[in-house]
Design a protein around this motif. Structure first.
Motif, PDB file in Angstrom:
ATOM      1  N   UNK A   1       4.698 -12.008 -42.469  1.00 56.58           N
ATOM      2  CA  UNK A   1       4.967 -11.903 -41.034  1.00 56.58           C
ATOM      3  C   UNK A   1       5.740 -10.641 -40.673  1.00 56.58           C
ATOM      4  N   UNK A   2       6.565 -10.149 -41.579  1.00 52.71           N
ATOM      5  CA  UNK A   2       7.313  -8.924 -41.302  1.00 52.71           C
ATOM      6  C   UNK A   2       6.356  -7.734 -41.188  1.00 52.71           C
TER       7      UNK A   2
ATOM      8  N   UNK B   1       3.183  -7.994 -40.441  1.00 51.59           N
ATOM      9  CA  UNK B   1       2.326  -8.188 -39.268  1.00 51.59           C
ATOM     10  C   UNK B   1       3.053  -7.801 -37.991  1.00 51.59           C
ATOM     11  N   UNK B   2       4.338  -8.192 -37.892  1.00 53.54           N
ATOM     12  CA  UNK B   2       5.114  -7.831 -36.710  1.00 53.54           C
ATOM     13  C   UNK B   2       5.191  -6.308 -36.595  1.00 53.54           C
ATOM     14  N   UNK B   3       5.430  -5.638 -37.718  1.00 48.84           N
ATOM     15  CA  UNK B   3       5.537  -4.180 -37.707  1.00 48.84           C
ATOM     16  C   UNK B   3       4.198  -3.545 -37.328  1.00 48.84           C
ATOM     17  N   UNK B   4       3.122  -4.114 -37.857  1.00 47.92           N
ATOM     18  CA  UNK B   4       1.790  -3.562 -37.580  1.00 47.92           C
ATOM     19  C   UNK B   4       1.467  -3.653 -36.089  1.00 47.92           C
ATOM     20  N   UNK B   5       1.739  -4.821 -35.505  1.00 45.35           N
ATOM     21  CA  UNK B   5       1.436  -5.024 -34.093  1.00 45.35           C
ATOM     22  C   UNK B   5       2.282  -4.085 -33.223  1.00 45.35           C
ATOM     23  N   UNK B   6       3.522  -3.822 -33.658  1.00 43.03           N
ATOM     24  CA  UNK B   6       4.390  -2.927 -32.890  1.00 43.03           C
ATOM     25  C   UNK B   6       4.011  -1.457 -33.094  1.00 43.03           C
TER      26      UNK B   6
ATOM     27  N   UNK C   1      11.670  -1.384 -42.316  1.00 36.96           N
ATOM     28  CA  UNK C   1      11.625  -2.847 -42.245  1.00 36.96           C
ATOM     29  C   UNK C   1      11.737  -3.490 -43.630  1.00 36.96           C
TER      30      UNK C   1
ATOM     31  N   UNK D   1      15.511  -4.801 -46.513  1.00 41.92           N
ATOM     32  CA  UNK D   1      15.564  -6.228 -46.863  1.00 41.92           C
ATOM     33  C   UNK D   1      15.420  -6.423 -48.364  1.00 41.92           C
TER      34      UNK D   1
END
Lengths: 212, 284
Positions: A111-112, A114-119, A130, A134
């Motif tokens: 999900x990290x 995917x969130x970065x990709x969408x942004x 990102x 972590x």
């Protein structure tokens, strides 16, 4: 006696620092190669890690020291001995660090990404902004473990004849017919590792501002 | 008072959609010069995972200002459709376009630049938020606009703070996600998506991980966005939200759109047996 051990310890410290300086960064491209979708690259990285982890560091030092001599006829000097030691330590430890990095990178949830990709983050931005921060938090205990092992592993340079602390201790034990130098050497390793442990605890606490 | 005005807006939206749907149904084409061009359009989309078809000839267009709710049983293809529209998955066949930007034609995707331009047009809110845990709330909202869109930091910060306040998160700017409740995290993730100034917002079951109380806070901010005519596509199990807020409800099952139309019609007077069965099951 403490003075001699102390100067030996400075040599151990050099092996230690140069190894970290080389292996910590080198582990990253090795880890990325190991996870690469380019099959041959991943295979090479896997083979490299397998050899480095599967054979003794002592033998790797010998190999790196003697192979240039036997194959290319390069003359053996104190300098080349020192260089072989450092190179062997770096490439050996890089393999271990690579596997730690890989475990950390693979533990970051999809999900990290995917969130970065969408942004719209690029691959590099995603990794360095990102993922990597972590990963550092997650792998810190494993890295500390490896660093503590490295402190003690510097004594392996004794086998190739580098005059580090353990070599000095061995000579003192022989000349003074006393086990005391060994005890003092042990104290040096232990105290230094206490410092590393304290430092690691501080960094861990600093990264403790979040959990996931 | 707010409720009443929202209601008006919703009815107006519903009426508009009905007209569009009827016009489309009448001649089956869009040749009759539509007043607005769709923000996003999916045509004859196909997608399979291995040999299992997940999307079978899906056609869906979303008009500016429209709120579309996608409902249906698990495994019916709703989330996959949303993931294809947000480029997290690729279609095997069919077209995808954002306005005049053709993203995929017959399953063939445009280059990196095309995909990047498409991504700049939508925002996505995930079921499990996917906030960046090591960033503060403010940085979560600010980072992409500054780094990806290369906008001025001060301008972005002002917008981010306003969005955070609008999401009811004032005072939490410097907290990290783990210090927030699930509902707060989801609202922060909505702020993060909005900060990119998207033309359309996608929500993938945004309240499925939340208990009823936290669900209500998230739905409240989503209602607020709908009232401001934000174009939204919401995959949801919240039937009351779909009924009250959506202009159009799309019921998906078995990888096809079984039925779609104004919210009231699809939810209160479904025409298809499968829709009825699904809704009856939800009521029970």
């Amino acid at each position: 006696m403490c003075g001699m051990l102390g100067s030996g310890f400075l040599v151990s410290l050099q092996i230690f620092s140069l190894t970290l300086l080389g292996a910590l960064p080198l582990g990253l491209p090795v880890a990325l190669a190991r996870m690469s979708k380019v099959r041959p690259l991943a295979a090479i990285a896997r083979f490299y890690i397998s050899i480095m982890r599967g054979t003794p560091l002592m033998l790797q030092m010998f190999a790196i020291y003697f192979v240039p001599y036997y194959v290319f006829g390069v003359s053996l000097t104190t300098d080349s001995k020192w260089q072989a030691t450092i190179v062997a330590f770096i490439i050996n430890y890089a393999a271990y660090f690579a596997e730690i990095y890989r475990s950390g990178i693979q533990s970051i949830p999809r999900g990290q990404y995917e969130a970065a990709e969408v942004l719209g983050y690029s691959g590099g931005q995603t990794f360095f902004r990102i993922v990597l921060p972590q990963v550092v938090k997650r792998i810190l205990p494993s890295i500390t473990n490896e660093v503590i092992t490295l402190v003690k592993d510097t004594s392996l340079a004794f086998s190739i004849g580098v005059i580090e602390m353990f070599t000095v201790a061995k000579q003192l034990v022989a000349s003074q017919v006393s086990m005391l130098p060994f005890a003092i050497a042990a104290a040096f390793y232990w105290v230094f590792n206490l410092l590393i442990d304290a430092l690691a605890t501080r960094v861990e606490r600093k990264l403790d501002y979040y959990h996931d | 008072m707010t409720d009443a005005s929202e209601k008006d807006v919703e009815q107006a939206g519903a009426a508009r959609t009905t007209q569009a749907a009827q016009a489309g149904a009448a001649d089956g084409t869009r040749a009759a010069a539509p007043t607005k061009s769709p923000i996003v359009s999916v045509r004859h989309a196909r997608k399979a995972f291995g040999s299992v078809p997940v999307l079978r000839d899906i056609t869906l267009e979303v008009e500016p200002g429209e709120v579309v709710a996608i409902i249906g049983p698990s495994g019916g293809g709703k989330s996959t459709l949303l993931r294809c529209m947000t480029l997290l998955e690729r279609l095997d066949g069919g077209d995808l376009a954002y306005g005049d930007l053709a993203v995929a034609a017959d399953g063939v995707y445009g280059n990196k630049d095309v995909l990047a331009r498409a991504r700049s047009r939508f925002g996505l809110v995930f079921q499990n938020y996917n906030l960046f845990p090591h960033f503060s709330v403010l940085r979560n909202v600010m980072d992409a606009p500054v780094v990806v869109q290369r906008r001025d930091r001060a301008e972005v910060e002002a917008q981010a703070r306003a969005l955070i306040a609008k999401m009811g998160l004032e005072g939490n700017e410097d907290k990290v996600p783990c210090q927030l409740s699930g509902g707060q995290q989801q609202r922060a993730s909505i702020a993060r998506a909005l900060a990119m100034n998207p033309e359309v917002m996608y929500f993938d079951e945004p309240t499925s991980a939340l208990d009823p109380e936290l669900t209500a806070e998230v739905l409240r901010v989503m209602r607020g966005l709908a009232a401001e005519h934000m174009t939204m596509v919401v995959v949801t199990h919240e039937m009351s939200f779909a009924r009250d807020v959506a202009d159009r409800v799309v019921f998906m099952d078995g990888g096809v759109i079984v039925e779609q139309g104004p919210a009231d019609q699809v939810i209160n007077h479904p025409r298809q047996e499968r829709t009825r069965a699904f809704l009856a099951q939800r009521e029970a």
